[in-house]
Design a protein around this motif. Structure first.
Motif, PDB file in Angstrom:
ATOM      1  N   UNK A  77      51.117  19.945  88.752  1.00 50.87           N
ATOM      2  CA  UNK A  77      49.686  19.873  89.050  1.00 50.87           C
ATOM      3  C   UNK A  77      48.921  20.497  87.889  1.00 50.87           C
ATOM      4  N   UNK A  78      47.778  19.914  87.570  1.00 53.36           N
ATOM      5  CA  UNK A  78      46.991  20.427  86.445  1.00 53.36           C
ATOM      6  C   UNK A  78      45.620  20.843  86.969  1.00 53.36           C
ATOM      7  N   UNK A  79      45.554  22.116  87.336  1.00 57.41           N
ATOM      8  CA  UNK A  79      44.285  22.690  87.784  1.00 57.41           C
ATOM      9  C   UNK A  79      43.501  23.174  86.567  1.00 57.41           C
ATOM     10  N   UNK A  80      42.213  23.519  86.744  1.00 58.24           N
ATOM     11  CA  UNK A  80      41.425  23.971  85.586  1.00 58.24           C
ATOM     12  C   UNK A  80      42.089  25.096  84.799  1.00 58.24           C
ATOM     13  N   UNK A  81      42.682  26.048  85.508  1.00 59.21           N
ATOM     14  CA  UNK A  81      43.368  27.141  84.808  1.00 59.21           C
ATOM     15  C   UNK A  81      44.586  26.628  84.049  1.00 59.21           C
ATOM     16  N   UNK A  82      45.248  25.609  84.607  1.00 62.85           N
ATOM     17  CA  UNK A  82      46.427  25.047  83.942  1.00 62.85           C
ATOM     18  C   UNK A  82      46.036  24.337  82.654  1.00 62.85           C
ATOM     19  N   UNK A  83      44.875  23.683  82.643  1.00 62.39           N
ATOM     20  CA  UNK A  83      44.394  23.030  81.428  1.00 62.39           C
ATOM     21  C   UNK A  83      44.239  24.060  80.315  1.00 62.39           C
ATOM     22  N   UNK A  84      43.612  25.186  80.643  1.00 61.46           N
ATOM     23  CA  UNK A  84      43.451  26.254  79.649  1.00 61.46           C
ATOM     24  C   UNK A  84      44.804  26.765  79.172  1.00 61.46           C
ATOM     25  N   UNK A  85      45.742  26.905  80.108  1.00 63.29           N
ATOM     26  CA  UNK A  85      47.078  27.387  79.746  1.00 63.29           C
ATOM     27  C   UNK A  85      47.785  26.397  78.833  1.00 63.29           C
ATOM     28  N   UNK A  86      47.657  25.106  79.114  1.00 65.03           N
ATOM     29  CA  UNK A  86      48.312  24.088  78.299  1.00 65.03           C
ATOM     30  C   UNK A  86      47.746  24.052  76.886  1.00 65.03           C
ATOM     31  N   UNK A  87      46.418  24.103  76.781  1.00 64.56           N
ATOM     32  CA  UNK A  87      45.792  24.076  75.457  1.00 64.56           C
ATOM     33  C   UNK A  87      46.224  25.299  74.644  1.00 64.56           C
ATOM     34  N   UNK A  88      46.240  26.442  75.285  1.00 62.27           N
ATOM     35  CA  UNK A  88      46.643  27.663  74.585  1.00 62.27           C
ATOM     36  C   UNK A  88      48.107  27.593  74.168  1.00 62.27           C
ATOM     37  N   UNK A 146      46.529  14.140  81.873  1.00 65.26           N
ATOM     38  CA  UNK A 146      45.983  15.480  81.628  1.00 65.26           C
ATOM     39  C   UNK A 146      46.865  16.267  80.670  1.00 65.26           C
ATOM     40  N   UNK A 147      48.168  16.222  80.896  1.00 65.53           N
ATOM     41  CA  UNK A 147      49.098  16.970  80.042  1.00 65.53           C
ATOM     42  C   UNK A 147      49.079  16.411  78.621  1.00 65.53           C
ATOM     43  N   UNK A 148      49.116  15.093  78.500  1.00 64.15           N
ATOM     44  CA  UNK A 148      49.127  14.458  77.181  1.00 64.15           C
ATOM     45  C   UNK A 148      47.878  14.826  76.392  1.00 64.15           C
ATOM     46  N   UNK A 149      46.721  14.832  77.059  1.00 65.05           N
ATOM     47  CA  UNK A 149      45.465  15.149  76.372  1.00 65.05           C
ATOM     48  C   UNK A 149      45.424  16.592  75.885  1.00 65.05           C
ATOM     49  N   UNK A 150      46.076  17.487  76.616  1.00 64.79           N
ATOM     50  CA  UNK A 150      46.058  18.909  76.250  1.00 64.79           C
ATOM     51  C   UNK A 150      46.996  19.243  75.100  1.00 64.79           C
ATOM     52  N   UNK A 151      47.966  18.395  74.840  1.00 70.87           N
ATOM     53  CA  UNK A 151      49.014  18.708  73.862  1.00 70.87           C
ATOM     54  C   UNK A 151      48.859  17.817  72.637  1.00 70.87           C
TER      55      UNK A 151
END
Length: 323
Positions: free
Chosen positions: A71-82, A105-110
């Protein structure tokens, strides 16, 4: 490609085990990933929930990072980008598992770290991903795994080597795999001879891309085979990816990574491996969505678009000559 050595031996010939960082919200999955890493001779540096990636105290990452993010919650997006930024800076090998619903979502963050992305993986696929990372690291040998896991890793090594060899042939002028099911080399371009004493060869202008309706018809015909035969018998993901992106480019349409995985005709994790290899080979490119940074698309590179245009032009010449 040299075969990896899976004999039982210390994890690193230099005597220092690689460190792995594990992040997953499921405690059961964390323990399974910890056991897999230990079996491979890795030193588990940390093992915690995804939220720990956002802790104020920035701790060093391991050389290998395993992350489960279904699951990609708002906090997870920040974690993935970092995590993507940190892995890119440190050179860490990143393996992320997610769900089909959250792949975009995951692909966009990485964007920077070129991670392995697994879609709804089972235990065996996680083992394969870990083995793929370790097989790329010089002077590194895996500890003895179970018989089934060891066979799976060997097959993975062969598969990755086969992909790399085929893509290398795709990028090498004049080379093609005429003996196999693949023939990716673009037709020989028309060259003009010397003019006014010039010795430089001038390449003819690129022909236009084919009518997308023709390409879509070819795609439908290829898919029709699976109605009468086992689809795996004709699996040709690289060509299916190129066809889909050629049609999309002619239609001025953007293609998401999820859509491209479906078009490839193979499981998403396998499709992502092909997309990654083809991007590295300069055939595909990542295109960011300027209006929404949470999205990214895949497109043909100029080199691949040129090759596809010339390929279809050559087909048209052959068809006209046969009439």
């Amino acid at each position: 490609m040299a075969q990896a050595d899976f004999a039982y031996q210390p994890a690193n010939d230099a005597g220092t085990a690689l460190a792995v960082s594990i992040f997953a919200d499921s405690a059961m999955l964390r323990e399974q990933m910890r056991d897999d890493a230990a079996d491979a001779g890795l030193l588990v540096r940390e093992c915690g929930a995804v939220a720990e990636l956002l802790d104020a105290e920035v701790r060093p990452l391991g050389e290998v990072v395993l992350l489960d993010c279904p699951e990609v919650r708002p906090a997870d997006v920040a974690a993935l980008v970092r995590l993507d930024e940190r892995a890119a800076r440190s050179g860490a090998h990143l393996v992320i598992s997610t769900s089909a619903a959250r792949l975009e979502d995951v692909f966009a963050c990485c964007e920077r770290s070129a991670p392995q992305i697994l879609v709804d993986p089972n235990h065996g696929e996680r083992i394969v991903a870990l083995g793929n990372v370790l097989a790329r690291i010089p002077n590194l040998r895996l500890r003895e795994l179970s018989g089934d896991d060891r066979i799976t890793l060997l097959r993975l090594t062969e598969q990755v080597g086969e992909i790399a060899a085929r893509l290398e042939r795709m990028g090498a002028p004049g080379l093609s795999d005429e003996g196999g099911a693949f023939r990716f080399a673009s037709p020989a371009p028309d060259w003009h001879g010397p003019k006014d004493g010039e010795r430089r060869l001038i390449r003819s202008p690129r022909p236009p891309l084919p009518d997308p309706r023709l390409v879509r018809q070819i795609i439908r015909q290829r898919r029709l085979r699976s109605k009468f035969f086992d689809g795996e018998l004709f699996a040709d993901p690289a060509w299916d990816i190129l066809l889909d992106l050629t049609a999309a480019r002619a239609e001025h349409a953007r293609v998401s990574v999820t859509s491209l995985c479906i078009a490839s005709g193979v499981p998403p994790t396998t499709a992502l491996r092909w997309i990654g290899q083809m991007t590295s080979a300069g055939l595909l490119e990542r295109v960011e969505d300027e209006s929404d940074r949470r999205r990214a698309f895949i497109a043909l590179s100029e080199k691949a678009a040129d090759a596809m245009a010339r390929y279809f032009a050559e087909l048209g010449k052959a068809a006209a000559a046969a009439i």
